[in-house]
Design an enzyme around this catalytic site. Structure first.
Site, PDB file in Angstrom:
ATOM      1  N   ARG A  13       5.194  -7.781   0.822  1.00  0.00           N
ATOM      2  CA  ARG A  13       6.408  -7.794  -0.008  1.00  0.00           C
ATOM      3  C   ARG A  13       7.506  -8.638   0.635  1.00  0.00           C
ATOM      4  O   ARG A  13       8.278  -8.172   1.473  1.00  0.00           O
ATOM      5  CB  ARG A  13       6.874  -6.349  -0.258  1.00  0.00           C
ATOM      6  N   TYR A  16     -11.347   6.437   4.675  1.00  0.00           N
ATOM      7  CA  TYR A  16     -10.135   6.287   5.498  1.00  0.00           C
ATOM      8  C   TYR A  16     -10.437   6.700   6.941  1.00  0.00           C
ATOM      9  O   TYR A  16     -10.101   5.982   7.888  1.00  0.00           O
ATOM     10  CB  TYR A  16      -8.973   7.103   4.926  1.00  0.00           C
ATOM     11  N   LYS A  29     -10.387   4.383  10.380  1.00  0.00           N
ATOM     12  CA  LYS A  29      -9.577   4.682  11.568  1.00  0.00           C
ATOM     13  C   LYS A  29     -10.463   4.941  12.794  1.00  0.00           C
ATOM     14  O   LYS A  29     -10.057   4.642  13.915  1.00  0.00           O
ATOM     15  CB  LYS A  29      -8.622   5.837  11.281  1.00  0.00           C
TER      16      LYS A  29
HETATM   17  P1  NDP Z   1       3.659   2.831   4.661  1.00  0.00           P
HETATM   18  O1  NDP Z   1       2.953   2.826   3.355  1.00  0.00           O
HETATM   19  O2  NDP Z   1       5.070   3.301   4.698  1.00  0.00           O
HETATM   20  O3  NDP Z   1       3.594   1.359   5.300  1.00  0.00           O
HETATM   21  C1  NDP Z   1       2.409   0.613   5.271  1.00  0.00           C
HETATM   22  C2  NDP Z   1       2.704  -0.818   5.655  1.00  0.00           C
HETATM   23  O4  NDP Z   1       1.461  -1.541   5.671  1.00  0.00           O
HETATM   24  C3  NDP Z   1       3.617  -1.507   4.656  1.00  0.00           C
HETATM   25  O5  NDP Z   1       4.566  -2.285   5.355  1.00  0.00           O
HETATM   26  C4  NDP Z   1       2.677  -2.414   3.875  1.00  0.00           C
HETATM   27  O6  NDP Z   1       3.343  -3.617   3.523  1.00  0.00           O
HETATM   28  C5  NDP Z   1       1.608  -2.728   4.933  1.00  0.00           C
HETATM   29  N1  NDP Z   1       0.353  -3.119   4.302  1.00  0.00           N
HETATM   30  C6  NDP Z   1      -0.502  -2.344   3.586  1.00  0.00           C
HETATM   31  N2  NDP Z   1      -1.506  -3.089   3.117  1.00  0.00           N
HETATM   32  C7  NDP Z   1      -1.299  -4.358   3.543  1.00  0.00           C
HETATM   33  C8  NDP Z   1      -1.986  -5.581   3.387  1.00  0.00           C
HETATM   34  N3  NDP Z   1      -3.127  -5.653   2.681  1.00  0.00           N
HETATM   35  N4  NDP Z   1      -1.481  -6.696   3.960  1.00  0.00           N
HETATM   36  C9  NDP Z   1      -0.343  -6.637   4.670  1.00  0.00           C
HETATM   37  N5  NDP Z   1       0.356  -5.520   4.873  1.00  0.00           N
HETATM   38  C10 NDP Z   1      -0.114  -4.383   4.303  1.00  0.00           C
HETATM   39  O7  NDP Z   1       2.757   3.717   5.631  1.00  0.00           O
HETATM   40  P2  NDP Z   1       2.868   4.069   7.189  1.00  0.00           P
HETATM   41  O8  NDP Z   1       4.033   3.423   7.818  1.00  0.00           O
HETATM   42  O9  NDP Z   1       2.726   5.524   7.310  1.00  0.00           O
HETATM   43  O10 NDP Z   1       1.518   3.407   7.706  1.00  0.00           O
HETATM   44  C11 NDP Z   1       1.438   2.488   8.760  1.00  0.00           C
HETATM   45  C12 NDP Z   1       0.128   2.696   9.503  1.00  0.00           C
HETATM   46  O11 NDP Z   1       0.112   4.002  10.062  1.00  0.00           O
HETATM   47  C13 NDP Z   1      -1.122   2.602   8.625  1.00  0.00           C
HETATM   48  O12 NDP Z   1      -2.104   1.920   9.358  1.00  0.00           O
HETATM   49  C14 NDP Z   1      -1.514   4.063   8.417  1.00  0.00           C
HETATM   50  O13 NDP Z   1      -2.885   4.203   8.174  1.00  0.00           O
HETATM   51  C15 NDP Z   1      -1.112   4.637   9.745  1.00  0.00           C
HETATM   52  N6  NDP Z   1      -0.895   6.087   9.806  1.00  0.00           N
HETATM   53  C16 NDP Z   1      -0.027   6.708   8.954  1.00  0.00           C
HETATM   54  C17 NDP Z   1       0.180   8.081   9.066  1.00  0.00           C
HETATM   55  C18 NDP Z   1       1.050   8.823   8.132  1.00  0.00           C
HETATM   56  O14 NDP Z   1       0.845  10.052   7.968  1.00  0.00           O
HETATM   57  N7  NDP Z   1       2.052   8.209   7.534  1.00  0.00           N
HETATM   58  C19 NDP Z   1      -0.468   8.857  10.141  1.00  0.00           C
HETATM   59  C20 NDP Z   1      -1.373   8.104  10.948  1.00  0.00           C
HETATM   60  C21 NDP Z   1      -1.539   6.771  10.806  1.00  0.00           C
HETATM   61  P3  NDP Z   1       3.223  -4.347   2.088  1.00  0.00           P
HETATM   62  O15 NDP Z   1       2.902  -3.300   1.072  1.00  0.00           O
HETATM   63  O16 NDP Z   1       4.565  -4.993   1.913  1.00  0.00           O
HETATM   64  O17 NDP Z   1       2.133  -5.344   2.288  1.00  0.00           O
HETATM   65  C1  8X3 Z   2      -2.681   9.589   8.185  1.00  0.00           C
HETATM   66  C2  8X3 Z   2      -2.756  11.031   8.529  1.00  0.00           C
HETATM   67  O1  8X3 Z   2      -3.989  13.214   8.012  1.00  0.00           O
HETATM   68  O2  8X3 Z   2      -3.573  11.695   6.152  1.00  0.00           O
HETATM   69  O3  8X3 Z   2      -3.519   8.824   8.985  1.00  0.00           O
HETATM   70  O4  8X3 Z   2      -5.255  11.184   7.785  1.00  0.00           O
HETATM   71  S1  8X3 Z   2      -3.958  11.795   7.570  1.00  0.00           S
END
Ligand code: NDP
Ligand code: 8X3
Length: 251
Positions: free
Chosen positions: A35, A153, A157
């Site tokens: 974005r 998922y 991971k």
């Molecule tokens: P958000 O949805 O808030 O942020 C995700 C980010 O990833 C956005 O900036 C999005 O940007 C980017 N993204 C997703 N797909 C793409 C793509 N194809 N190309 C480029 N950028 C991409 O989620 P989180 O901040 O929570 O997630 C960040 C990471 O943390 C992820 O890897 C998630 O799996 C991991 N995670 C999250 C947890 C949670 O509970 N929230 C716990 C454990 C791990 P845009 O859409 O602009 O491309």
């Molecule tokens: C994100 C946390 O519990 O949804 O990675 O897998 S959980």
């Protein structure tokens, strides 16, 4: 001299909080995501608040050519990168194995696994040239435990966990640190994306307890990235107080 961090997925959640944390400490930031409007807004905010330099790169991490071209052609004065945070990622759906969508599976594997590999391959020449640097991969508690209807998922991971271990071994001769951070439930846009815009379902995930916040993970990454040269956190599993693991959350 100011240091530089490259963060994937900086338009939201962890990535945005990481950019804010490092910018506040004077680091220059390369922020990426799909974005472009959000990247521009964050860039303006970070540079005006903290007087640092920001480079925005809009690309989809699933697009191998876009990743290679975009990162391969960053301006010469941006090529000294100290830290790469492979954060871009997502979950799509919570469906049992036989019901889950193949398209959702493709997107998760292509983003969380292949995207991380493409970005790492594109950034590594800069780190290897310096013979130093730090790669920080965002895994999950789902990298360590498989839960009901978490199939692809969790698999993606687990792959991040394995790749982090593999990178740590192979990059050892180049003095590159590799850290994997494995957060539990954190209140970001993650669940809204997972449940495809269903706000109610997304909010239910965080009801009844205080989940991790994006800033908590940004603080931990800042700590890991600022340790003495000879110290490397290999990996860390981080949950909120209410969560014991993927299965038990006190609500
Ligand atoms: P958000 O949805 O808030 O942020 C995700 C980010 O990833 C956005 O900036 C999005 O940007 C980017 N993204 C997703 N797909 C793409 C793509 N194809 N190309 C480029 N950028 C991409 O989620 P989180 O901040 O929570 O997630 C960040 C990471 O943390 C992820 O890897 C998630 O799996 C991991 N995670 C999250 C947890 C949670 O509970 N929230 C716990 C454990 C791990 P845009 O859409 O602009 O491309
Ligand atoms: C994100 C946390 O519990 O949804 O990675 O897998 S959980």
């Amino acid at each position: 001299m100011s240091k530089t961090i490259l963060i994937t997925g900086a338009t939201s959640g962890f990535g945005k909080a990481i950019a804010e944390k490092f910018a506040a400490a004077g680091w220059n930031c390369i922020i990426t995501g799909r974005r472009a409007d959000r990247l521009t807004e964050l860039s303006t905010q970070l540079s005006s608040r903290h007087g640092i330099k920001v480079l925005t790169l809009a690309f989809d991490v699933q697009d191998r050519n876009a990743v290679t071209e975009s990162i391969g052609n960053i301006p010469a004065d941006w090529q000294q990168i100290d830290v790469l945070v492979n954060n871009a990622g997502l979950a799509l759906g919570r469906d049992s194995f036989e019901k889950a969508s193949l398209d959702d599976w493709d997107t998760m594997i292509n983003t969380n696994v292949k995207g991380l590999m493409y970005v790492s391959k594109a950034v590594l020449p800069y780190l290897i040239n310096q013979q130093k640097g730090h790669v920080i991969n965002i895994g999950s508690t789902a990298a360590r435990e498989v839960y009901k209807e978490g199939n692809a998922y969790c698999a993606s991971k687990h792959a991040v966990d394995a790749l982090s271990k593999a990178m740590r071994i192979d990059l050892l001769p180049h003095h590159i640190k590799v850290t994997a951070i494995h957060p539990g439930a954190a209140e970001t846009e993650f669940s809204l994306v997972r449940f495809k815009g269903d706000q109610q379902k997304a909010e239910q995930v965080y009801e009844g307890y205080k989940a991790l916040q994006a800033e908590d993970i940004a603080d931990i990454i800042f700590y890991a990235a600022n340790l003495p040269e000879h110290v490397c956190i290999n990996d860390l599993v981080v949950t909120c107080l209410a969560q014991a693991n993927s299965y038990y959350t006190l609500k």
